[in-house]
Design a protein around this motif. Structure first.
Motif: not given
Length: 74
Positions: A4-7, A18, A21-22, A24, A59, A67, A69
């Motif tokens: 997953l990429e979290f901006e 985090l 928000l993702t 998980v 990461t 994830i 970041v």
């Protein structure tokens, strides 16, 4: 293994937030429990601080989920 990429839209995000928000985990409290269990790695090292500041470029791994970041401006 899902990646997953979290901006990151600010300076940092707390680790438990985090995870929430993702998607998980379902809540910040569940995120805190996951961190406390010793199952969360930040940049390959076990992280036990629930509110550890996660910044762009780091990461986070939990079981088979990674994830990354990222800074959206790059």
């Amino acid at each position: 293994m899902p990646v997953l990429e979290f901006e990151l839209d600010r300076d940092h995000v707390e680790l438990n937030q985090l995870l929430k928000l993702t998607g998980v985990c379902d809540s910040g409290g569940a995120g805190k429990a996951l961190v406390a269990s010793g199952e969360v790695l930040v940049d390959g090292v076990t992280e036990l601080r629930k509110t550890c500041k996660i910044r762009a470029g780091q990461t986070v791994r939990l079981e088979d989920v990674t994830i990354r970041v990222i800074d959206p401006s790059h």
